[in-house]
Design a protein around this motif. Sequence first.
Motif, PDB file in Angstrom:
ATOM      1  N   GLU A  63       0.825  -1.210   0.000  1.00  0.00           N
ATOM      2  CA  GLU A  63       0.000   0.000   0.000  1.00  0.00           C
ATOM      3  C   GLU A  63       0.858   1.258   0.000  1.00  0.00           C
ATOM      4  O   GLU A  63       0.532   2.246  -0.665  1.00  0.00           O
ATOM      5  CB  GLU A  63      -0.931   0.001   1.221  1.00  0.00           C
ATOM      6  CG  GLU A  63      -2.124   0.930   1.060  1.00  0.00           C
ATOM      7  CD  GLU A  63      -3.174   0.717   2.130  1.00  0.00           C
ATOM      8  OE1 GLU A  63      -4.235   1.377   2.041  1.00  0.00           O
ATOM      9  OE2 GLU A  63      -2.947  -0.073   3.051  1.00  0.00           O
ATOM     10  N   ILE A 117      -1.537   0.080  -8.715  1.00  0.00           N
ATOM     11  CA  ILE A 117      -2.305  -0.704  -7.734  1.00  0.00           C
ATOM     12  C   ILE A 117      -2.307  -2.186  -8.122  1.00  0.00           C
ATOM     13  O   ILE A 117      -2.107  -3.070  -7.283  1.00  0.00           O
ATOM     14  CB  ILE A 117      -3.739  -0.164  -7.630  1.00  0.00           C
ATOM     15  CG1 ILE A 117      -3.745   1.163  -6.870  1.00  0.00           C
ATOM     16  CG2 ILE A 117      -4.653  -1.158  -6.930  1.00  0.00           C
ATOM     17  CD1 ILE A 117      -5.099   1.803  -6.771  1.00  0.00           C
ATOM     18  N   PRO A 126      -7.763  -2.700  -4.382  1.00  0.00           N
ATOM     19  CA  PRO A 126      -9.155  -2.258  -4.397  1.00  0.00           C
ATOM     20  C   PRO A 126      -9.591  -1.994  -5.838  1.00  0.00           C
ATOM     21  O   PRO A 126      -8.755  -1.665  -6.684  1.00  0.00           O
ATOM     22  CB  PRO A 126      -9.120  -0.951  -3.592  1.00  0.00           C
ATOM     23  CG  PRO A 126      -7.727  -0.443  -3.769  1.00  0.00           C
ATOM     24  CD  PRO A 126      -6.864  -1.669  -3.845  1.00  0.00           C
ATOM     25  N   THR A 248      -9.061   4.815  -2.245  1.00  0.00           N
ATOM     26  CA  THR A 248      -9.396   3.906  -1.145  1.00  0.00           C
ATOM     27  C   THR A 248     -10.781   4.161  -0.573  1.00  0.00           C
ATOM     28  O   THR A 248     -11.293   3.329   0.182  1.00  0.00           O
ATOM     29  CB  THR A 248      -8.361   4.031  -0.012  1.00  0.00           C
ATOM     30  OG1 THR A 248      -8.302   5.400   0.424  1.00  0.00           O
ATOM     31  CG2 THR A 248      -6.986   3.606  -0.493  1.00  0.00           C
ATOM     32  N   SER A 255      -5.666   7.432   4.398  1.00  0.00           N
ATOM     33  CA  SER A 255      -5.218   6.058   4.167  1.00  0.00           C
ATOM     34  C   SER A 255      -3.704   5.968   4.183  1.00  0.00           C
ATOM     35  O   SER A 255      -2.993   6.974   4.061  1.00  0.00           O
ATOM     36  CB  SER A 255      -5.744   5.561   2.816  1.00  0.00           C
ATOM     37  OG  SER A 255      -5.015   6.161   1.761  1.00  0.00           O
TER      38      SER A 255
END
Length: 283
Positions: A63, A117, A126, A248, A255
Motif C-alpha cells: 500500500e 495498484i 481495491p 481507497t 489512508s
Amino acid sequence: MISMGLPLSLAIIMLSLGIGLEVSDFRRVALNGYAFVIGAVSQVILLPLAAFGIASLCSLPPEIAVGFMLLSFCPGGVTSNILSKWAGGDVALSISLTAVISLLSILTVPVFSTLAITYFMGADAPPVNVTALAVSMLLITTLPVAVGVTIRQYYRGIAIAIEQALSYLALIIVAVIVAAALAANWSLFIDNLNQLGGALIALNVALLLIGLGVAFGAGLSWPQIKTISIETGIQNSTLGITVAGLLTGVTQGFSAMALPSAVYGITMYAVALPLILWMRGRR
C-alpha cells in the motif's frame, strides 16, 4: 469531513494556480516547445520510472509502494513555481509545465494509478473506476485551473488583487493537509520511517539530478535547466494525498497510501533547498 474537505482544499490550491496564469502562458508552450517537451518527458515518463525503480529496490509494503507511485504521477504545483522563481529559473516555462501537466493529469493519473495498484497489490488491490477517478480529477484540478485562468483573463484587476493572498492560503492548506495526514498515520509512519524516509530522499535527489542532467544534455539555457530540475523534483503532494483518498474511499482520516505524499511534503524542502541555493548563486 475528509471526503469533502480534502478535494475542496485541493480545488482552492489549483484555483490559486489558475489565478496566476495568463492565456499567453499557454502560448509559450509553442514558443518554447523544445524546452517544454524536455520538461514534460522528465515529469511524465522519467519521474515514474525512477519512482518504480526505487520502490521496487526498497521493497516497500504494497500500500505504501502504491502511495509512493501516486506521488510520482502528480505534476508540480504552486510550490515548484515559487521555488523556480526564487532560484532564478525560467518562470514562464515553470508555469507552462505546471499548468499543462496538471491539465493532462486527468488522463495520466487514473491510468497510471490503476497500473500501480494492480502491480503492487495484486489480489488485494481495491477496484478502481478509471472513469470516476478521471471525472474527480477534472472537478478538483482542471476545472479550478480553468476558472482561475478565466478570472485572470476577464477580471484581471480582481485576479491581481487576490493572487498573493490566495497563494499564501494555498501554502497554508498544503501544510495543514500534510500535518493531518502524518498525524493520522503516525504509528505507520514511525514503523516505516527509516525505509520510507530513505526511499523518498533517494527519489527526491534522483529526480532533481535527472531533471538537471536531462536538461543540460539537451543543451537548454541555464534558467531552463534550473526550472526543469525543480519541476521534476518538486511534486504536488496534496494531489497525491487526495488521489489516495479517492482510490481507497477513506472518509475518516487518511489512508496509508497518503503517507508517502505526506512525508514527501516535508522532506522535499530539506533535500531541494541546498540545490536551489546553489542554483540561486549561479546566474
